[in-house]
Scaffold this motif. Structure first.
Motif: not given
Length: 483
Positions: A112-115, A470-471, A474-482
């Protein structure tokens, strides 16, 4: 063993999982799909009656799995995830080897951190550099703040209540700002911090001090590595800079807009002190040390020249219940259910207590805007009453649990009408062992800590270990953010 007595004024409640209304134990979506499948079976059966011998048992079997529960989720979702994970494993999708990846993928983080990419920016407010994680796919930017939390167990009740109200005001500010997409607070506990403390004491110890004082200090230093831990807390806020009335024209303006939004969130009075905005070196350290804990205490110079993709693992294998990476093996658990009774504000203390293994606890938030929150609560009230009414029509009365659930939904709606905010949130915990042989002990330690909370129910992140790992970073990924 002493217990921490919590006044009633510091008990919190109002936790409730969203539940849609459907037939039996099915959700609303599963009920509609099941009804459509039965209609299709009937239409096909009119032309070919023999097909009903296959289609009807298959349809009812799928509906039965959808209605059954396993680990807090539908059995159908659980087994579907299991099949998908095994399929991905056969295709080597769950294995990552950076040295074998061609350019430019070798410069990206896995999963999930690839982008994401790291930007070193200048903060005009403080005059210092700050690290900004930019999601190239969604355009979101994440800024991390390093914190220094203070203890509140011995603080007066009024002070703790004030801290809770201030944090509620911070969440309220997030709900009315369209640019804030979500936030997360992470506390990382790394055992064995006593070695660094021993070095510091050795330099500062006065040879002319009284013998008893020197003996006492030596005894504390000797036992410290087994009793203390290094605590690294931080808060990450995800911002969409393009959601402003005047969207930024270029990347530099987007970074400036993101910094301005995060600066507007005032954490003073929440019971924690702001140490500083995380720099690009801080972010590299946090991410790299998560994959390889041995480098956590390395000098800043060792991280300054790392590319963002080099902060990830050299190799990693995403298992069903574990995640193997460079410096060890990790297990991540996610929230299954919160207690239905009031709980003390200090309920997470057992999870935050030091243990043998590194542990990372993350609270992820998405604050709904007032209109969306009100609509959600109205739907929840309708669904709760519909479930109680349907049960009463079949059995003569509704279940007590259904009545209590409807009352909780109505109380929550009343709080929202009084100005409270609706927050989607989840709890994630990751524990890391240095070798596979220590994994059972790490699992047992985590299970005991969860049981010590007396009510919080969690489960392994089945088939999503790398994503939950990863969540918490501090990678900018959150399962709640749309997006």
């Amino acid at each position: 063993m002493t217990t921490h007595e919590v006044p009633k004024a510091l008990m919190v409640d109002g936790f409730r999982a969203r539940r849609s209304f459907g037939f039996g134990g099915l959700s609303k979506g599963a009920t509609m799909i099941g009804a459509g499948a039965l209609v299709a079976d009937g239409l096909i059966g009119v032309q070919l009656p023999a097909t009903l011998l296959i289609t009807l048992p298959l349809t009812f079997a799928v509906l039965g799995l959808a209605a059954a529960r396993r680990h807090g989720m539908s059995a159908l979702a659980y087994y579907w995830a299991k099949v998908s994970w095994r399929r991905a494993t056969r295709g080597d999708v769950t294995s990552y080897r950076r040295v074998l990846l061609p350019h430019p993928y070798a410069l990206d983080l896995p999963g999930v951190g690839a982008s994401s990419t790291l930007i070193k920016a200048h903060d005009p407010t403080t005059g210092k550099s700050v690290g900004v994680v930019h999601d190239r796919q969604s355009g979101h930017m994440t800024i991390t703040t390093l914190l220094a939390p203070g203890g509140s167990l011995m603080a007066p009740t009024g002070a703790v209540q004030s801290n809770l109200r201030t944090w509620s005001s911070v969440l309220d500010a997030m709900s009315t700002d369209e640019q804030v997409k979500g936030a997360s607070v992470t506390i990382q506990i790394t055992p064995g911090a006593g070695e660094a403390l021993g070095d510091d004491v050795k330099v500062r110890k006065d040879p002319g001090a009284p013998l008893l004082a020197r003996q006492t200090i030596d005894e504390l230093v000797r036992t410290t590595p087994h009793a203390t831990a290094s605590v690294a807390p931080w808060m990450s806020v995800t911002v969409d800079p393009n959601a402003s009335a005047n969207p930024p024209a270029d990347l530099a303006e987007q970074v400036a807009e993101a910094l301005k939004v995060v600066d507007s969130l005032d954490l003073s009075g929440t019971g924690t002190d702001i140490e500083r905005r995380a720099t690009d070196v801080d972010l590299r350290r946090l991410v790299r040390a998560a994959y390889d804990p041995d480098v956590f205490n390395a000098r800043d110079a060792e991280f300054a020249d790392l590319q963002w993709g080099e902060c990830g693992p050299q190799a990693a294998d995403d298992g069903w219940e574990e995640y193997a990476h460079d410096g060890g093996v990790s297990m991540s658990w996610v929230l299954r259910e919160m207690p239905r009774r009031p709980i003390p504000y200090s309920v997470l203390l057992p999870l935050l207590a030091p243990g043998r293994f590194q542990r990372r606890i993350t609270l992820s938030y998405r604050v709904l805007d007032p209109y969306e929150g009100e609509a959600v609560m109205e739907r929840e009230i309708s669904h709760a009453h519909q479930r109680a009414q349907a049960t009463a029509e079949v059995k003569g009365r509704a279940k007590w649990s259904q009545r209590a659930d409807a009352e909780r939904a109505e109380r929550a709606a009343a709080q929202v009408a009084g100005g409270s905010q609706v927050v989607d949130w989840t709890l994630m915990v990751t524990v890391t062992a240095r070798k596979t042989a220590d994994l059972p002990a790490a699992r047992q330690e985590l299970e005991r800590a969860i049981k010590a909370t007396r009510g919080i129910r969690m489960r392994p992140a089945f088939g999503a270990q790398s994503a939950v790992f990863a969540a918490g970073l501090p990678l900018g990924y959150s399962p709640l953010v749309r997006d």
